[in-house]
Scaffold this motif. Structure first.
Motif, PDB file in Angstrom:
ATOM      1  N   VAL A 248      21.156  -2.632  45.712  1.00  0.00           N
ATOM      2  CA  VAL A 248      19.764  -2.913  46.040  1.00  0.00           C
ATOM      3  C   VAL A 248      19.686  -4.292  46.680  1.00  0.00           C
ATOM      4  O   VAL A 248      20.433  -5.213  46.305  1.00  0.00           O
ATOM      5  N   GLN A 249      18.822  -4.394  47.665  1.00  0.00           N
ATOM      6  CA  GLN A 249      18.609  -5.690  48.320  1.00  0.00           C
ATOM      7  C   GLN A 249      17.137  -6.040  48.248  1.00  0.00           C
ATOM      8  O   GLN A 249      16.306  -5.400  48.903  1.00  0.00           O
ATOM      9  N   TYR A 250      16.813  -7.055  47.454  1.00  0.00           N
ATOM     10  CA  TYR A 250      15.448  -7.566  47.394  1.00  0.00           C
ATOM     11  C   TYR A 250      15.237  -8.527  48.563  1.00  0.00           C
ATOM     12  O   TYR A 250      16.197  -9.100  49.084  1.00  0.00           O
ATOM     13  N   PRO A 251      14.000  -8.710  48.983  1.00  0.00           N
ATOM     14  CA  PRO A 251      13.735  -9.570  50.153  1.00  0.00           C
ATOM     15  C   PRO A 251      14.383 -10.944  50.030  1.00  0.00           C
ATOM     16  O   PRO A 251      14.248 -11.625  49.023  1.00  0.00           O
ATOM     17  N   GLY A 252      15.130 -11.328  51.057  1.00  0.00           N
ATOM     18  CA  GLY A 252      15.742 -12.650  51.106  1.00  0.00           C
ATOM     19  C   GLY A 252      16.980 -12.815  50.251  1.00  0.00           C
ATOM     20  O   GLY A 252      17.518 -13.924  50.160  1.00  0.00           O
ATOM     21  N   GLU A 253      17.447 -11.729  49.639  1.00  0.00           N
ATOM     22  CA  GLU A 253      18.609 -11.828  48.753  1.00  0.00           C
ATOM     23  C   GLU A 253      19.757 -10.955  49.257  1.00  0.00           C
ATOM     24  O   GLU A 253      19.616 -10.191  50.202  1.00  0.00           O
ATOM     25  N   GLY A 254      20.911 -11.112  48.611  1.00  0.00           N
ATOM     26  CA  GLY A 254      22.071 -10.314  48.966  1.00  0.00           C
ATOM     27  C   GLY A 254      22.025  -8.933  48.333  1.00  0.00           C
ATOM     28  O   GLY A 254      21.102  -8.593  47.612  1.00  0.00           O
ATOM     29  N   LEU A 255      23.040  -8.138  48.629  1.00  0.00           N
ATOM     30  CA  LEU A 255      23.160  -6.814  48.013  1.00  0.00           C
ATOM     31  C   LEU A 255      23.609  -6.986  46.561  1.00  0.00           C
ATOM     32  O   LEU A 255      24.594  -7.675  46.290  1.00  0.00           O
ATOM     33  N   GLN A 256      22.903  -6.336  45.654  1.00  0.00           N
ATOM     34  CA  GLN A 256      23.268  -6.392  44.231  1.00  0.00           C
ATOM     35  C   GLN A 256      23.636  -4.999  43.757  1.00  0.00           C
ATOM     36  O   GLN A 256      22.941  -4.039  44.084  1.00  0.00           O
ATOM     37  N   LEU A 257      24.699  -4.910  42.984  1.00  0.00           N
ATOM     38  CA  LEU A 257      25.058  -3.622  42.422  1.00  0.00           C
ATOM     39  C   LEU A 257      23.995  -3.187  41.428  1.00  0.00           C
ATOM     40  O   LEU A 257      23.662  -3.914  40.493  1.00  0.00           O
ATOM     41  N   LEU A 258      23.461  -1.989  41.626  1.00  0.00           N
ATOM     42  CA  LEU A 258      22.461  -1.447  40.716  1.00  0.00           C
ATOM     43  C   LEU A 258      23.123  -0.556  39.667  1.00  0.00           C
ATOM     44  O   LEU A 258      22.865  -0.683  38.483  1.00  0.00           O
ATOM     45  N   LEU A 259      23.980   0.356  40.125  1.00  0.00           N
ATOM     46  CA  LEU A 259      24.707   1.221  39.203  1.00  0.00           C
ATOM     47  C   LEU A 259      25.887   1.850  39.926  1.00  0.00           C
ATOM     48  O   LEU A 259      25.949   1.829  41.157  1.00  0.00           O
ATOM     49  N   LYS A 260      26.787   2.410  39.143  1.00  0.00           N
ATOM     50  CA  LYS A 260      27.942   3.055  39.758  1.00  0.00           C
ATOM     51  C   LYS A 260      28.444   4.195  38.877  1.00  0.00           C
ATOM     52  O   LYS A 260      28.116   4.261  37.683  1.00  0.00           O
ATOM     53  N   ALA A 261      29.233   5.072  39.479  1.00  0.00           N
ATOM     54  CA  ALA A 261      29.885   6.164  38.747  1.00  0.00           C
ATOM     55  C   ALA A 261      31.250   6.368  39.372  1.00  0.00           C
ATOM     56  O   ALA A 261      31.390   6.346  40.596  1.00  0.00           O
ATOM     57  N   THR A 262      32.245   6.536  38.556  1.00  0.00           N
ATOM     58  CA  THR A 262      33.606   6.572  39.073  1.00  0.00           C
ATOM     59  C   THR A 262      34.247   7.950  39.050  1.00  0.00           C
ATOM     60  O   THR A 262      35.325   8.133  39.642  1.00  0.00           O
ATOM     61  N   LYS A 263      33.624   8.924  38.390  1.00  0.00           N
ATOM     62  CA  LYS A 263      34.204  10.271  38.419  1.00  0.00           C
ATOM     63  C   LYS A 263      33.107  11.301  38.292  1.00  0.00           C
ATOM     64  O   LYS A 263      31.980  11.001  37.885  1.00  0.00           O
ATOM     65  N   ALA A 264      33.458  12.529  38.632  1.00  0.00           N
ATOM     66  CA  ALA A 264      32.503  13.633  38.642  1.00  0.00           C
ATOM     67  C   ALA A 264      31.796  13.768  37.299  1.00  0.00           C
ATOM     68  O   ALA A 264      32.417  13.614  36.231  1.00  0.00           O
ATOM     69  N   ASP A 265      30.484  14.025  37.374  1.00  0.00           N
ATOM     70  CA  ASP A 265      29.590  14.221  36.229  1.00  0.00           C
ATOM     71  C   ASP A 265      29.238  12.934  35.493  1.00  0.00           C
ATOM     72  O   ASP A 265      28.423  12.966  34.563  1.00  0.00           O
ATOM     73  N   ASP A 266      29.811  11.820  35.901  1.00  0.00           N
ATOM     74  CA  ASP A 266      29.406  10.536  35.329  1.00  0.00           C
ATOM     75  C   ASP A 266      27.973  10.247  35.734  1.00  0.00           C
ATOM     76  O   ASP A 266      27.551  10.534  36.850  1.00  0.00           O
ATOM     77  N   LYS A 267      27.214   9.616  34.822  1.00  0.00           N
ATOM     78  CA  LYS A 267      25.873   9.157  35.154  1.00  0.00           C
ATOM     79  C   LYS A 267      25.876   7.643  35.076  1.00  0.00           C
ATOM     80  O   LYS A 267      26.212   7.082  34.031  1.00  0.00           O
ATOM     81  N   GLY A 268      25.505   6.995  36.166  1.00  0.00           N
ATOM     82  CA  GLY A 268      25.304   5.552  36.152  1.00  0.00           C
ATOM     83  C   GLY A 268      23.839   5.270  35.884  1.00  0.00           C
ATOM     84  O   GLY A 268      22.962   6.008  36.321  1.00  0.00           O
TER      85      GLY A 268
END
Lengths: 113, 113
Positions: free
Chosen positions: A37-57
């Motif tokens: 996610v990128q808020y105005p005037g800021e860098g890209l921030q990791l919001l969530l991630k998933a590393t394998k099938a069926d994972d929920k971030g």
């Protein structure tokens, strides 16, 4: 090559509405998937991630499930706030080599009171 | 909280001029990256850097581009002779390990006239 496709924006919602931002990917093997996610005037921030099938971030009320059968990683939130207004980027890394990220074009979310 | 910083926030230059974009990665990170986003297009990987050498580069990263870690804190991207099509937002990122989360800076907007 690997690619990510996400829905065009802007997405305009009223506060407390339900949010879905669609993301699909093309990749060989088993990539890791991310929402930044990128808020105005800021860098890209990791919001969530998933590393394998069926994972929920999940993070800050947002969630996304890694669906290998539909090659999708849609972002959802049950009740958006004005402070969620930002640009959301779906991305993948191929889990080989040095983990470069492959991004979608970004979707701008505008939430009004 | 540690963050990646970038300077300048906006750089305007004439076609054919050299520019240097500067980044200060998070201090204990070992992997460094440059990405760019041309207006309205996807965020694209340019180059990754580890142990004082390029580990991977994209086809965009031609001989006009170079990266350097001139001291223990800075990480720079140099464009030797800028072209109009180099106009974009350039993002620096760093990570602790090559499979770890990449943390992004706020970006430098480069405008080539």
């Amino acid at each position: 090559g690997d690619s990510v496709t996400q829905m065009e924006g802007p997405v305009t919602l009223s506060e407390e509405a339900f949010l879905t931002i669609n993301c699909t990917y093309t990749a060989t093997g088993y990539p890791s998937l991310f929402w930044y996610v990128q808020y105005p005037g800021e860098g890209l921030q990791l919001l969530l991630k998933a590393t394998k099938a069926d994972d929920k971030g999940s993070n800050k009320g947002f969630e996304a499930t890694y669906r290998k059968e539909t090659t999708s990683f849609h972002l959802e939130k049950g009740s958006v706030q004005v402070s969620d207004s930002a640009v959301y980027f779906c991305a993948l890394s191929a889990n080989t080599g040095f983990q470069k990220l492959v991004f979608g074009t970004g979707t701008r979310l505008l939430v009004s009171p | 909280e540690p963050e990646v910083t970038q300077t300048p926030s906006h750089q305007v230059t004439q076609m054919g001029q050299e520019v240097i974009l500067r980044c200060v990665p998070i201090s204990n990170h070992l992997y460094f990256y440059w990405y760019r986003q041309i207006l309205g297009q996807k965020v694209e990987f340019l180059v990754s850097f580890y142990n004082n050498e390029i580990s991977e580069k994209s086809e965009i990263f031609d001989d006009q581009f170079s990266v350097e870690r001139p001291d223990g804190s800075n990480f720079t991207l140099k464009i030797r002779s800028t072209k109009l099509e180099d106009s974009a937002m350039y993002f620096c990122a760093s990570s602790e390990g090559h499979t770890d989360t990449q943390y992004f800076g706020p970006g430098t907007r480069l405008t080539v006239l």
